[in-house]
Design a protein around this motif. Structure first.
Motif, PDB file in Angstrom:
ATOM      1  N   GLU A   1       5.535   4.515   8.406  1.00 47.67           N
ATOM      2  CA  GLU A   1       4.194   3.622   8.365  1.00 47.67           C
ATOM      3  C   GLU A   1       4.963   2.398   7.861  1.00 47.67           C
ATOM      4  O   GLU A   1       4.350   1.260   7.629  1.00 47.67           O
ATOM      5  N   LEU A   2       6.282   2.553   7.224  1.00 48.81           N
ATOM      6  CA  LEU A   2       6.485   0.611   6.893  1.00 48.81           C
ATOM      7  C   LEU A   2       7.365   0.045   7.947  1.00 48.81           C
ATOM      8  O   LEU A   2       8.032   0.036   8.439  1.00 48.81           O
ATOM      9  N   LYS A   3       6.146  -1.249   8.319  1.00 49.63           N
ATOM     10  CA  LYS A   3       6.398  -1.799   8.773  1.00 49.63           C
ATOM     11  C   LYS A   3       6.678  -3.379   8.542  1.00 49.63           C
ATOM     12  O   LYS A   3       7.172  -3.511   7.514  1.00 49.63           O
ATOM     13  N   HIS A   4       7.662  -4.349  10.039  1.00 51.34           N
ATOM     14  CA  HIS A   4       8.118  -5.110   9.526  1.00 51.34           C
ATOM     15  C   HIS A   4       9.635  -5.143   8.118  1.00 51.34           C
ATOM     16  O   HIS A   4       9.581  -6.217   7.615  1.00 51.34           O
ATOM     17  N   MET A   5      10.277  -4.368   8.132  1.00 54.31           N
ATOM     18  CA  MET A   5      11.623  -4.112   7.752  1.00 54.31           C
ATOM     19  C   MET A   5      12.928  -3.930   8.197  1.00 54.31           C
ATOM     20  O   MET A   5      12.640  -2.631   9.128  1.00 54.31           O
TER      21      MET A   5
ATOM     22  N   LYS B   1       0.895  -1.436  -0.083  1.00 53.72           N
ATOM     23  CA  LYS B   1       0.080   0.081  -0.168  1.00 53.72           C
ATOM     24  C   LYS B   1       0.924   1.531  -0.117  1.00 53.72           C
ATOM     25  O   LYS B   1       0.702   2.095  -0.324  1.00 53.72           O
ATOM     26  N   ILE B   2       2.081   1.191   0.543  1.00 51.54           N
ATOM     27  CA  ILE B   2       2.812   2.260   0.451  1.00 51.54           C
ATOM     28  C   ILE B   2       3.635   2.656  -0.587  1.00 51.54           C
ATOM     29  O   ILE B   2       3.085   4.163  -0.319  1.00 51.54           O
ATOM     30  N   LEU B   3       3.549   1.163  -1.701  1.00 49.26           N
ATOM     31  CA  LEU B   3       4.282   2.148  -3.206  1.00 49.26           C
ATOM     32  C   LEU B   3       2.613   2.407  -4.054  1.00 49.26           C
ATOM     33  O   LEU B   3       3.222   2.555  -5.165  1.00 49.26           O
ATOM     34  N   GLY B   4       1.543   2.773  -2.976  1.00 49.56           N
ATOM     35  CA  GLY B   4       0.407   2.712  -4.234  1.00 49.56           C
ATOM     36  C   GLY B   4       0.545   1.627  -5.267  1.00 49.56           C
ATOM     37  O   GLY B   4      -0.265   1.912  -5.971  1.00 49.56           O
ATOM     38  N   MET B   5       0.918   0.113  -5.184  1.00 44.25           N
ATOM     39  CA  MET B   5       0.554  -0.865  -6.542  1.00 44.25           C
ATOM     40  C   MET B   5      -0.081  -1.568  -5.327  1.00 44.25           C
ATOM     41  O   MET B   5      -0.912  -1.520  -4.508  1.00 44.25           O
TER      42      MET B   5
END
Lengths: 314, 94
Positions: free
Chosen positions: B90-94, A237-241
């Protein structure tokens, strides 16, 4: 001591989370299972350099080139850690290399897919390395000491691999329409092979129970796959893909995402040598090994010459 | 004639699952004696579950005086560290 007693003591140690070390007694089957698993893992690191190596000279900037080079170097290093761990079980390096080159030993099927665009390097970092990390983190607690210690080192180094991949995709996702298309296309092609990396479904994986009893594995293939699907569905979702699966849907009851059926015919077809790049990958490995023969011979000759010179001086 | 026993480097594994760690050295006539001596010298309080000994003359070491040039290739490669990459919170688990 009868073998049954030895096996009993061995299993007792495993149950108590005491690591097995090279000089400890172990069942022959445990040794064989680990040699197969560790060497296969080592081969995957080595063959895994090829799809990415394809883009080192064509990376879009000097920065991306340096990063990709560093990542491929790490993979060579990880292969070496793992080959040495396998050697503590009594198999020689030459034997393992020979098994790879004759097709007797396998490597992860994912590396039999081609890298046709720059976005593939991003997708590999995010999805392929992401799936590998999901698999590898529990292996840091594997029951065999040298393997577990190699995995700790690998996991620590692997983290940048996934992040650089996601960053590549993030940049593309904010780019032109063509770059966004390229980004989505790479995700579309790498998604299914990535979730196949966890191996067959649990009911089709006859060795899982024994590997879990020996604490080589800590989670089943399906458990790890589910975790990976859950994490990626949020991250995309963060990539908007989007992920290329119309059946992907949150299941309130299970507390997980449901996902579509995996094409296992494709998986087995690639495992059995008929993927898009199987022949090319193996040929590249064999060629690199044969082309390097003179270097290995020269190093031995040089060492011998130096030794003789030192002897003369002394 | 010099009859001094050779020097041995001693490595101890404190617990199954951990690496052998260098603890010091001692003199012994052969490997077997070195292991027994290491037990007496270095594990009197159950410090170990496994001992490695290597005759010191077989140990090869890098030269500390050359360290700056020896490790130089690694100095400017910050991109080998995960913190080099700027990713959203907001990117989690990385």
């Amino acid at each position: 001591m009868p073998v049954q007693d030895m096996e009993h003591i061995f299993q007792d140690k495993i149950d108590q989370e005491i690591r097995i070390e090279p000089k400890d007694w172990m069942p022959e089957k445990y040794r064989q299972t680990l040699i197969r698993q560790i060497s296969q893992h080592a081969h995957s690191e080595i063959v895994g350099m090829l799809p990415e190596g394809n883009w080192i000279t064509r990376a879009p900037s000097l920065k991306r080139k340096a990063i990709l080079l560093a990542k491929v170097q790490d993979e060579a290093g990880h292969g070496l850690y793992l080959y040495s761990a396998a050697e503590t079980m009594g198999i020689s390096r030459d034997e393992m290399i020979n098994q790879l080159h004759t097709g007797k030993a396998k490597y992860s099927s994912i590396f039999n897919y081609p890298t046709i665009s720059w976005a593939d390097i991003g997708a590999i970092g995010w999805l392929v390395d992401g799936a590998a990390i999901m698999n590898q983190v529990p292996l840091c607690r594997a029951s065999y000491g040298p393997y577990a210690r190699a995995m700790v080192r690998i996991c620590k180094e692997e983290s940048f691999h996934q992040r650089q991949g996601f960053e590549i995709l993030l940049v593309l996702s904010k780019g032109t329409a063509a770059q966004r298309r390229m980004c989505q296309d790479a995700i579309n092609r790498w998604w299914w092979p990535s979730i196949m990396m966890f191996g067959p479904n649990d009911d089709a994986s006859p060795h899982t129970a024994q590997s879990m009893k020996w604490k080589i594995k800590r989670f089943t293939n399906d458990e790890l796959r589910q975790k990976f699907v859950d994490v990626c569905t949020e991250q995309v979702k963060i990539l908007g893909m989007t992920l290329p699966d119309p059946d992907l849907k949150w299941n309130e009851q299970r507390g997980h995402y449901d996902f579509g059926a995996i094409d296992w015919d494709e998986f087995w077809n690639v495992v059995n040598g008929n993927g898009p790049c199987n022949r090319e990958r193996l040929a590249a490995r064999v060629k690199a090994h044969e082309d390097g023969a003179w270097v290995r011979e020269a190093a031995v000759a040089h060492a011998r010459k130096r030794q003789e010179r030192e002897k003369r001086v002394a | 004639m010099n009859q001094e026993w050779p020097l041995w480097e001693v490595f101890i594994r404190s617990k199954q699952g951990l690496d052998h760690k260098h603890v010091g050295s001692l003199h012994a006539a052969d490997a077997r004696m070195a292991i027994e001596n290491a037990r007496d010298v270095y594990t009197r309080r159950q410090e170990g579950v496994s001992i490695w000994v290597v005759e010191s003359r077989y140990m090869h070491a890098s030269n500390p005086d050359e360290a700056p040039s020896f490790y130089d290739p690694m100095n400017d490669k910050v991109y080998r560290h995960p913190t080099f990459y700027d990713l959203p919170d907001e990117l989690k688990h990385m």
